[in-house]
Design a protein around this motif. Structure first.
Motif: not given
Length: 189
Positions: A85-88, A79-82, A173-178
């Motif tokens: 998430k995978a790239y970030l 999915s686009p969401a996955e 990494p918090a901004p990437l996870h957010a």
């Protein structure tokens, strides 16, 4: 390998790494030569126009590397969401591994050179176009409305680049996870 191409890849790879780590202005041609292991004078042999030419080549190569990564993730995710998430998550890992020294070689370099260097600007624009095309294709494959694909892909790309800068500045990494979580919420609606 021909003499013409013998040291060229090492010069390009080294320039891209140094630009993403310390910026274009802070990277000198002597440093590129020394770190690449290429012989003295080879930079101007392969890149007669000098630093600007190696800069454009470095952005082109880095852009292609990211495009390959995005294309692979597009094929592996459901999915686009996955996908986002995978790239970030990959970016977070790479950033942590570099001790928050590495940024995006495209953005880092363009912030210092665009629009003054037409060659480097064109290479950066081309990289961003390819990345956006991969993201648009992911959205299309999953039924995202055609009228919103380009805008949504631009939002995703902008959020990724911005989150990378924020994560590097925060040394976290918090901004990437957010960004991954918020983009996923938008994409799952």
């Amino acid at each position: 390998m021909t003499t013409r191409a013998k040291h060229r890849p090492a010069l390009i790879e080294t320039a891209a790494r140094l630009f993403r780590r310390q910026g274009y202005a802070a990277t000198g041609t002597n440093e590129i030569l020394a770190e690449s292991g290429a012989p003295r004078g080879s930079l101007y042999y392969y890149f007669p126009a000098g630093k600007e030419e190696v800069g454009a080549a470095a952005l082109e190569a880095a852009g292609k590397t990211v495009t390959r990564t995005l294309t692979a993730l597009a094929a592996e995710t459901s999915s686009p969401a996955e996908f986002v998430k995978a790239y970030l998550e990959l970016l977070a890992g790479w950033l942590e591994q570099s001790d928050y020294r590495d940024g995006c070689p495209i953005s880092t370099t363009l912030l210092e050179t665009a629009p003054a260097s037409q060659k480097i600007t064109a290479a950066g624009q081309n990289a961003f176009r390819h990345w956006q095309a991969v993201i648009e294709a992911v959205l299309a494959r999953h039924g995202w409305p055609e009228a919103r694909r380009a805008g949504t892909a631009n939002l995703i790309l902008s959020a990724i680049e911005g989150a990378l800068i924020l994560a590097r500045a925060a040394q976290s990494p918090a901004p990437l996870h957010a960004a991954a979580e918020e983009l996923a919420l938008i994409l799952e609606q």
